[in-house]
Design an enzyme around this catalytic site. Structure first.
Site: not given
Length: 379
Positions: A128, A243, A336-338, A363-364
């Site tokens: 929580g 971060r 997308q390119i592949h 980490e945020g």
């Protein structure tokens, strides 16, 4: 940024190690089994990577923050999950000890994690209390020369394979919010400590994540880390450098995706010519390269300013917000390119795409970074 000769040399060391040791077979095994690989952990420790930021007097290499960033970038460029292996001891694990440990605590624990003999994890998040870490309900009650800890931590990276944990617990229930929280170094082999089943994750498989449950766990007062009732402030400072580490990880993922995309665009032919000759593809590559270059400058400069003692709280969040969102955009374009090949597990961009997703969460979240940035602007 023009790197100093020392940093250019270290960047090459990190790249050479990743390209030679992070084999395709190892990466595929990690992704399929999700199990921690102790052999590569020991190899990284042998090279001193586990103690890259830890001071030399405590068994580390004493490297600066830019070196730490370069290491994570180069490792993640080849394999994002293996970049996490040396990140924790230099960041969320070792960070609180370096920031506010007593001399006795530093001498006892830092050499063990710097040399890879022991593993340490960071236990803040609860079922929580995720983004709202101040909602901690785990409690530590004073009892003679000890504290008795009860509670549950969740989504703890590395928990099942760690020896110790930096645990945050409420020690003064009368104080509301993020006040009255303390930090403890907890031996995870103590009676009353148990673990949940390792989570099945979308990506970064090979670094197990699970709950840690504390049932009347008795911890000595000698393992209280930092001042009593004031652990949350240290947690936030630790998350700052964490971060930056995630930003470097995201940068490496993006760079790896770009390089694979360039190679594929040059080799794959459609309509009688390479994909690279199509403006739609070449413009995507241009966008990817530009965003990567911007992120790199921001991250490198913030690392230098951090070591110079500048107030970079907002910049650390800017790094994580921009770099991680950027990595996801770049990974999307790489797939997308592949084309169809990008959706096949045989091609590394498929795994990079999945691994990139976590960077905007742990980490945020990106939304928390926006909150931090905006509060700094409006204070």
């Amino acid at each position: 940024m023009i790197l100093a000769e020392e940093h250019v040399m270290m960047k090459k060391v990190f790249r050479d190690f990743a390209e030679s040791e992070f084999t395709k077979e190892l990466q595929e095994r990690l992704d399929s089994t999700g199990e921690f690989d102790w052999d590569i952990h020991k190899e990284m420790a042998k090279y001193g990577f586990m103690g890259a930021r830890i001071p030399e007097e405590y068994g580390g290499q004493g490297g600066d923050t830019l070196t730490y960033v370069l290491m994570l970038e180069e490792f993640a460029r080849v394999c994002p999950v293996l970049a996490i292996y040396p990140n924790t001891p230099n960041s969320l694990g070792g960070g609180p000890l370096m920031a506010c440990g007593t001399e006795e605590q530093k001498k006892k624990y830092l050499p063990l994690i710097a040399t890879g003999k022991k593993k340490l994890c960071f236990a803040l998040t609860e079922p929580g209390a995720g983004s709202d870490a101040s909602g901690t309900t785990t409690k530590a009650v004073e009892d003679g020369n000890d504290f008795i800890i009860n509670g549950r931590k969740t989504f703890i990276s590395g928990a099942p394979v760690s020896d110790y944990a930096i645990v945050y617990a409420k020690t003064d229930p009368s104080q509301k919010g993020n006040k009255g929280i303390s930090m403890f170094i907890v031996d995870l082999k103590l009676p009353g400590v148990s673990f949940g089943k390792p989570e099945r994750k979308m990506g970064i498989n090979g670094y197990p994540t699970s709950d840690i449950v504390f049932d009347n766990v008795r911890v000595s007062k000698d393992d209280l880390l930092g001042p009593l009732h004031n652990g949350f402030t240290t947690a936030m400072k630790t998350l700052g450098i964490g971060r930056l580490g995630v930003s470097a990880q995201a940068l490496g993922i993006a760079q790896g995706c770009l390089e694979m995309s360039i190679k594929h665009a040059k080799e794959r032919e459609q309509f009688g010519r390479p994909l690279a000759k199509f403006q739609a593809i070449s413009f995507m590559l241009a966008d990817m390269a530009t965003e990567i270059a911007l992120a790199r400058e921001l991250i490198y400069n913030t690392a230098v300013e951090f070591d110079a003692g500048e107030d970079v709280a907002a910049k650390l969040s800017m790094c994580k917000y921009f770099a991680t969102e950027m990595a996801n955009r770049v990974a999307y374009k790489a797939v997308q390119i592949h084309g169809g090949y990008g959706y096949i597990k045989e091609y590394p961009v498929e795994r990079m795409y999945r691994d990139a997703r976590i960077t905007t969460l742990y980490e945020g979240t990106s939304q928390i970074q926006q909150l931090v940035i905006s509060r700094n602007l409006l204070k």
